[in-house]
Design a protein around this motif. Structure first.
Motif, PDB file in Angstrom:
ATOM      1  N   TYR A  66       0.844  -1.195   0.000  1.00 23.27           N
ATOM      2  CA  TYR A  66       0.000   0.000   0.000  1.00 23.27           C
ATOM      3  C   TYR A  66       0.881   1.248   0.000  1.00 23.27           C
ATOM      4  CZ  TYR A  66      -3.830  -3.068   1.467  1.00 23.27           C
ATOM      5  OH  TYR A  66      -4.772  -4.069   1.540  1.00 23.27           O
ATOM      6  N   GLY A  67       2.172   1.065   0.218  1.00 25.19           N
ATOM      7  CA  GLY A  67       3.117   2.170   0.326  1.00 25.19           C
ATOM      8  C   GLY A  67       3.992   2.286  -0.904  1.00 25.19           C
ATOM      9  N   ILE A  68       5.316   2.241  -0.675  1.00 24.12           N
ATOM     10  CA  ILE A  68       6.289   2.346  -1.767  1.00 24.12           C
ATOM     11  C   ILE A  68       7.219   1.146  -1.704  1.00 24.12           C
ATOM     12  CG2 ILE A  68       8.188   3.692  -2.734  1.00 24.12           C
ATOM     13  CD1 ILE A  68       6.854   6.188  -1.540  1.00 24.12           C
ATOM     14  N   PHE A  69       7.303   0.428  -2.817  1.00 23.61           N
ATOM     15  CA  PHE A  69       8.213  -0.703  -2.964  1.00 23.61           C
ATOM     16  C   PHE A  69       9.241  -0.313  -4.022  1.00 23.61           C
ATOM     17  CE2 PHE A  69       9.636  -4.556  -5.078  1.00 23.61           C
ATOM     18  CZ  PHE A  69       9.942  -5.392  -4.020  1.00 23.61           C
ATOM     19  N   ASN A  70      10.511  -0.223  -3.619  1.00 24.35           N
ATOM     20  CA  ASN A  70      11.598   0.127  -4.537  1.00 24.35           C
ATOM     21  C   ASN A  70      12.423  -1.104  -4.839  1.00 24.35           C
ATOM     22  OD1 ASN A  70      11.018   2.964  -4.574  1.00 24.35           O
ATOM     23  ND2 ASN A  70      11.935   3.101  -2.548  1.00 24.35           N
ATOM     24  N   TRP A  71      12.402  -1.544  -6.079  1.00 26.88           N
ATOM     25  CA  TRP A  71      13.222  -2.681  -6.510  1.00 26.88           C
ATOM     26  C   TRP A  71      14.497  -2.124  -7.097  1.00 26.88           C
ATOM     27  CZ3 TRP A  71      11.848  -6.272 -11.176  1.00 26.88           C
ATOM     28  CH2 TRP A  71      12.735  -7.350 -11.206  1.00 26.88           C
ATOM     29  N   LYS A  72      15.580  -2.188  -6.309  1.00 23.78           N
ATOM     30  CA  LYS A  72      16.844  -1.575  -6.682  1.00 23.78           C
ATOM     31  C   LYS A  72      17.810  -2.548  -7.345  1.00 23.78           C
ATOM     32  CE  LYS A  72      16.446   1.945  -3.150  1.00 23.78           C
ATOM     33  NZ  LYS A  72      16.542   3.128  -3.967  1.00 23.78           N
ATOM     34  N   GLY A  73      17.614  -3.844  -7.168  1.00 24.83           N
ATOM     35  CA  GLY A  73      18.515  -4.808  -7.787  1.00 24.83           C
ATOM     36  C   GLY A  73      18.245  -6.213  -7.314  1.00 24.83           C
ATOM     37  N   GLY A  74      18.834  -7.155  -8.031  1.00 26.91           N
ATOM     38  CA  GLY A  74      18.687  -8.565  -7.698  1.00 26.91           C
ATOM     39  C   GLY A  74      17.419  -9.138  -8.287  1.00 26.91           C
ATOM     40  N   ASN A  75      17.494 -10.376  -8.720  1.00 31.38           N
ATOM     41  CA  ASN A  75      16.291 -11.062  -9.178  1.00 31.38           C
ATOM     42  C   ASN A  75      15.425 -11.361  -7.978  1.00 31.38           C
ATOM     43  OD1 ASN A  75      17.066 -11.201 -11.918  1.00 31.38           O
ATOM     44  ND2 ASN A  75      18.394 -12.930 -11.449  1.00 31.38           N
ATOM     45  N   ILE A  76      14.129 -11.242  -8.148  1.00 29.49           N
ATOM     46  CA  ILE A  76      13.215 -11.559  -7.062  1.00 29.49           C
ATOM     47  C   ILE A  76      12.649 -12.933  -7.346  1.00 29.49           C
ATOM     48  CG2 ILE A  76      11.066 -10.940  -5.929  1.00 29.49           C
ATOM     49  CD1 ILE A  76      11.805  -8.045  -6.339  1.00 29.49           C
ATOM     50  N   SER A  77      12.846 -13.828  -6.410  1.00 30.46           N
ATOM     51  CA  SER A  77      12.471 -15.217  -6.674  1.00 30.46           C
ATOM     52  C   SER A  77      11.868 -15.857  -5.445  1.00 30.46           C
ATOM     53  CB  SER A  77      13.698 -16.019  -7.101  1.00 30.46           C
ATOM     54  OG  SER A  77      14.636 -16.075  -6.052  1.00 30.46           O
ATOM     55  N   ALA A  78      11.084 -16.872  -5.719  1.00 24.67           N
ATOM     56  CA  ALA A  78      10.562 -17.712  -4.647  1.00 24.67           C
ATOM     57  C   ALA A  78      11.550 -18.865  -4.472  1.00 24.67           C
ATOM     58  CB  ALA A  78       9.171 -18.212  -4.996  1.00 24.67           C
ATOM     59  N   TRP A  79      12.712 -18.572  -3.977  1.00 22.44           N
ATOM     60  CA  TRP A  79      13.778 -19.549  -3.772  1.00 22.44           C
ATOM     61  C   TRP A  79      14.080 -20.299  -5.051  1.00 22.44           C
ATOM     62  CZ3 TRP A  79      11.889 -21.556   1.568  1.00 22.44           C
ATOM     63  CH2 TRP A  79      12.124 -20.575   2.511  1.00 22.44           C
ATOM     64  N   TRP A  80      14.334 -19.538  -6.073  1.00 22.32           N
ATOM     65  CA  TRP A  80      14.744 -20.010  -7.391  1.00 22.32           C
ATOM     66  C   TRP A  80      13.855 -21.126  -7.902  1.00 22.32           C
ATOM     67  CZ3 TRP A  80      17.295 -17.564 -10.890  1.00 22.32           C
ATOM     68  CH2 TRP A  80      17.661 -18.239 -12.040  1.00 22.32           C
ATOM     69  N   CYS A  81      12.675 -20.760  -8.239  1.00 21.88           N
ATOM     70  CA  CYS A  81      11.740 -21.649  -8.926  1.00 21.88           C
ATOM     71  C   CYS A  81      11.308 -22.849  -8.095  1.00 21.88           C
ATOM     72  CB  CYS A  81      12.322 -22.095 -10.256  1.00 21.88           C
ATOM     73  SG  CYS A  81      12.692 -20.717 -11.323  1.00 21.88           S
ATOM     74  N   HIS A  82      11.151 -22.667  -6.828  1.00 24.29           N
ATOM     75  CA  HIS A  82      10.609 -23.717  -5.969  1.00 24.29           C
ATOM     76  C   HIS A  82       9.181 -24.004  -6.420  1.00 24.29           C
ATOM     77  CE1 HIS A  82       9.238 -25.740  -2.307  1.00 24.29           C
ATOM     78  NE2 HIS A  82      10.503 -25.968  -2.079  1.00 24.29           N
ATOM     79  N   SER A  83       8.644 -25.131  -6.056  1.00 24.02           N
ATOM     80  CA  SER A  83       7.320 -25.533  -6.529  1.00 24.02           C
ATOM     81  C   SER A  83       6.187 -24.675  -5.968  1.00 24.02           C
ATOM     82  CB  SER A  83       7.067 -26.998  -6.201  1.00 24.02           C
ATOM     83  OG  SER A  83       7.084 -27.175  -4.801  1.00 24.02           O
ATOM     84  N   GLN A  84       6.447 -23.899  -4.924  1.00 20.78           N
ATOM     85  CA  GLN A  84       5.429 -23.031  -4.348  1.00 20.78           C
ATOM     86  C   GLN A  84       5.695 -21.582  -4.756  1.00 20.78           C
ATOM     87  OE1 GLN A  84       2.790 -24.238  -2.615  1.00 20.78           O
ATOM     88  NE2 GLN A  84       3.630 -26.220  -3.154  1.00 20.78           N
ATOM     89  N   PRO A  85       4.721 -20.922  -5.372  1.00 19.55           N
ATOM     90  CA  PRO A  85       4.954 -19.556  -5.828  1.00 19.55           C
ATOM     91  C   PRO A  85       4.871 -18.532  -4.703  1.00 19.55           C
ATOM     92  CG  PRO A  85       2.723 -20.206  -6.334  1.00 19.55           C
ATOM     93  CD  PRO A  85       3.410 -21.423  -5.747  1.00 19.55           C
ATOM     94  N   THR A  86       5.265 -17.322  -5.049  1.00 19.07           N
ATOM     95  CA  THR A  86       5.149 -16.161  -4.183  1.00 19.07           C
ATOM     96  C   THR A  86       4.113 -15.228  -4.808  1.00 19.07           C
ATOM     97  OG1 THR A  86       7.414 -16.335  -3.406  1.00 19.07           O
ATOM     98  CG2 THR A  86       6.423 -14.163  -3.288  1.00 19.07           C
ATOM     99  N   TYR A  87       3.424 -14.457  -3.972  1.00 18.33           N
ATOM    100  CA  TYR A  87       2.395 -13.541  -4.448  1.00 18.33           C
ATOM    101  C   TYR A  87       2.749 -12.114  -4.050  1.00 18.33           C
ATOM    102  CZ  TYR A  87      -0.011 -17.923  -4.996  1.00 18.33           C
ATOM    103  OH  TYR A  87      -0.313 -19.201  -5.370  1.00 18.33           O
ATOM    104  N   PHE A  88       2.631 -11.195  -4.995  1.00 19.36           N
ATOM    105  CA  PHE A  88       2.891  -9.774  -4.747  1.00 19.36           C
ATOM    106  C   PHE A  88       1.716  -8.994  -5.299  1.00 19.36           C
ATOM    107  CE2 PHE A  88       4.250  -5.529  -5.270  1.00 19.36           C
ATOM    108  CZ  PHE A  88       5.382  -5.303  -4.520  1.00 19.36           C
ATOM    109  N   THR A  89       1.065  -8.209  -4.440  1.00 22.65           N
ATOM    110  CA  THR A  89      -0.023  -7.345  -4.882  1.00 22.65           C
ATOM    111  C   THR A  89       0.349  -5.904  -4.587  1.00 22.65           C
ATOM    112  OG1 THR A  89      -1.666  -9.064  -4.482  1.00 22.65           O
ATOM    113  CG2 THR A  89      -2.474  -6.812  -4.683  1.00 22.65           C
TER     114      THR A  89
END
Length: 167
Positions: A66-89
């Protein structure tokens, strides 16, 4: 599970913020995440800032901005393609700034944008590649900026979506 609200003005995370339950970063809090957040919900309140400089957003996590999310670097991953996904809203009123200076990827993440994405660098941002459980990108908000947004696998743009190249 336990629910926590962080009220410290600055949190420099060089290790992990994890555990079941809800972790809320209150208005006025700045999180500098250099490593790992995992487990349960991580809620970035209106008025809070979350700086992601690399590391991992863990599997089965949910980030709600609901605020500010700054993606400054690095790949964002759910532990490098683990079978369970991550959710970002990125919620209505939320701002996600993609500020990375090299080509970067969201691996195995289901991303829903209801707010504003600002892409500030002429780089490639990829959603959902090289995973057994692919990610997705759904836009109900506004995407502004420069560079390339590469959408692999499922993606949806609602009729009210706004894509503003170079804005």
């Amino acid at each position: 599970p336990f629910d926590y609200t962080f009220i410290l003005p600055t949190i420099d995370n060089y290790s992990s913020i994890y555990g079941t339950g809800k972790k809320t970063y209150a208005s006025g809090v700045t999180v500098n995440n250099y490593n790992n957040v995992s487990g349960g919900d991580h809620i970035i309140a209106s008025g809070a800032i979350f700086n992601q400089t690399g590391g991992t957003i863990g599997q089965t996590d949910t980030l709600i901005n609901y605020g500010i999310f700054n993606w400054k670097g690095g790949n964002i991953s759910a532990w490098w393609c683990h079978s369970q996904p991550t959710y970002f809203t990125n919620e209505v009123g939320g701002v996600a700034n993609f500020e990375h200076t090299a080509n970067q990827t969201w691996y195995n993440v289901h991303f829903v944008n209801k707010g504003t994405i600002n892409k500030t660098t002429n780089t490639i941002t990829v959603f959902g590649t090289d995973c057994n459980t692919p990610g997705s990108f759904t836009n109900n908000g506004s995407v502004k900026g420069i560079g390339t947004l590469q959408l692999n696998y499922a993606h949806t743009f609602a009729p009210a979506s706004q894509i503003n190249p170079g804005a």
